[in-house]
Structure formats: C-alpha cells, structure tokens
Design a protein around this motif. Sequence first.
Motif, short mmCIF file in Angstrom:
data_model
loop_
_atom_site.label_atom_id
_atom_site.label_comp_id
_atom_site.label_asym_id
_atom_site.label_seq_id
_atom_site.Cartn_x
_atom_site.Cartn_y
_atom_site.Cartn_z
N TRP A 162 -47.24 37.43 86.21
CA TRP A 162 -46.55 37.56 84.93
C TRP A 162 -46.13 38.98 84.60
N SER A 163 -44.93 39.10 84.05
CA SER A 163 -44.40 40.38 83.56
C SER A 163 -44.80 40.59 82.11
N VAL A 164 -44.41 41.73 81.56
CA VAL A 164 -44.63 42.00 80.14
C VAL A 164 -44.01 40.88 79.30
N ARG A 165 -42.76 40.53 79.59
CA ARG A 165 -42.08 39.45 78.86
C ARG A 165 -42.86 38.14 78.96
N ASP A 166 -43.34 37.82 80.16
CA ASP A 166 -44.05 36.56 80.38
C ASP A 166 -45.33 36.49 79.54
N VAL A 167 -46.07 37.59 79.49
CA VAL A 167 -47.32 37.60 78.72
C VAL A 167 -47.03 37.37 77.23
N VAL A 168 -46.01 38.07 76.70
CA VAL A 168 -45.66 37.89 75.29
C VAL A 168 -45.18 36.46 75.06
N SER A 169 -44.40 35.92 75.97
CA SER A 169 -43.90 34.54 75.85
C SER A 169 -45.05 33.54 75.84
N HIS A 170 -46.07 33.80 76.66
CA HIS A 170 -47.25 32.93 76.70
C HIS A 170 -47.96 32.92 75.35
N VAL A 171 -48.15 34.09 74.77
CA VAL A 171 -48.81 34.18 73.47
C VAL A 171 -48.01 33.41 72.42
N ILE A 172 -46.70 33.60 72.41
CA ILE A 172 -45.84 32.87 71.47
C ILE A 172 -45.98 31.37 71.69
N GLY A 173 -45.91 30.96 72.95
CA GLY A 173 -45.92 29.54 73.28
C GLY A 173 -47.15 28.81 72.77
N PHE A 174 -48.32 29.41 72.95
CA PHE A 174 -49.53 28.73 72.51
C PHE A 174 -49.65 28.71 70.99
N GLU A 175 -49.24 29.79 70.34
CA GLU A 175 -49.31 29.78 68.88
C GLU A 175 -48.34 28.74 68.31
N CYS A 176 -47.18 28.61 68.92
CA CYS A 176 -46.22 27.58 68.48
C CYS A 176 -46.80 26.18 68.66
#
Length: 276
Positions: free
Chosen positions: A44-58
Amino acid sequence: MTGTVHSQIQPYIDAWTHSIESIAELVRPVPAGAWNRPTECPYWSVRDVVSHVIGFECELLGDPRPIHTLPSDLRHMTTEHARYVEVPVDKRRHHTAPEVVGELDYTIIRRSRQLRNETRGAQDTVRGPMGRETTLEELLKWRVFDVWVHEQDLRRALGEPGNLDSPGAVVARDHILSELPKVVAERAGAPAGSAVVFDVHGELEFMRTVRVDTEGHGSIDGSVSLGPAVTLTLDWETFVRLTCGRTRAAAVEDRLKTEGDRSLADAILANIAVTQ
C-alpha cells in the motif's frame, strides 16, 4: 435528541479522534507526487492507507459497500479478507489528492457526529467488519488500533515521526500485548512451564512476561520472571513494526537484543505479527 456516550467507551472515542485527525493534518499538505510513496503496510501507498481508513469508517457509518471489481493482477489478494479490505482502497486509486483529503475530512465529521450521538452501551452487540458480531467496546478498540497503526505507517513513509506515546498508542499497546500469549504458546510452540519476557523501552516503556502453563496455554502479566527461556529487548517503535507485520527481525537486528533459547526466540520473531 443527543444520547450520552457510555463512560467505558469515551476514552476509545477520544483516542480515535486524536489519531484520525492527526492523519488528516499530516496528509493535507502532502504534495501530489508523495501520495504514491510506498508505506511499510504491505503493497500500500500513502493514498492506499488513507483510502483504507476512509473505507472502514464509511462502512461503520452504514454507507453501502462500493460496487467495484478488483484488477486480476493484484497478486497479494489471496484471502477473502484481503479482497474485502482492498475494494474501497482500489476504488480510490485514481482519485486526486484533494479528493481523498476532502473525503477524509467529511468522513471524520460524519463519524464524529455518529459517535457523539452514540447511545449503546460498551457491551452491546454491534455489527463489525465483514458482518461479524462484536461488542461496541471491542469494535472501537479495534478502530483505534487500526487507525493509530496506519497513522504510524504514514508518518514513517512521509518522514514525519510523532504520536508514539499518544492515547492511540496506549490502546494499540494493550491490543498487541493481549495477542502475545497466542504468539508465544501456540504459534511459536514455547514449551510448557516456560516464560518469555518482552522488555520494551522508548516512548512507551513496559516489561511483560508471557507464561506457558503445564497444558500449553499462554498468559501475560507484568511480574518479573526469574530465568526466562527468552528475553527480547527492543524499542517501542520496532516492537510495533514487528508485531504489526511492517518489518522482519532480520531487518532490525541492530535494534533488537535476544537472550536465551535462540531457536525459540527465532520462532517467536517469525510468528510475532498479530495483524492479518
């Protein structure tokens, strides 16, 4: 009508808020080119990690799962869990940095409001990731652990160290320690009657002993062990990186001291990751 958050879960909400807002502050000024920088979170890249955090909170907000087909060339997608986690990440791989930051900020606002209005008790049953049932307290503990560990992934990737002793760090420590008896007794196969000491220094300092009883079951406590089979001495950040599968013992030998039974120490270090 605004509900009253149960006193047992407020510390986890506070720790989550601190870590996820730290992520937002950290990535907001990051230049577009750095969003593709790799992190120690595998693949995972920086973008991927942030996207993962967003995804689970959503998901916890009750948003529908993204309808998205994963590319066939993602070779690390070997389990159902890995594919499940990857969908909201891959869906955002073509989003711009401002889009990702904007979505993160909006998600934090929505989720904070949801948590502020929480009326369920700590032991009430809730729906967790992949539809698994858990308690509200366990779900929030897991979110603190996950968000804080990913905050550290981002900090290392971006060269912005910090928050190694934050409220989230303390929750993460307790979660990791709760998994160590399984690591030592089951995965590493430490013999019955043996003890293994973890001596950790740095931003969070602690010493814990994992003891294996006569039936091979592990337990952990803070008392000193005389003549342990193995003692592992290392700094807190290295401990986190090892137990969260971000590095291997061979790569951090200079930050790790092992004493006692070498083969058992090697078996523990080979099985020390507590993350999926």
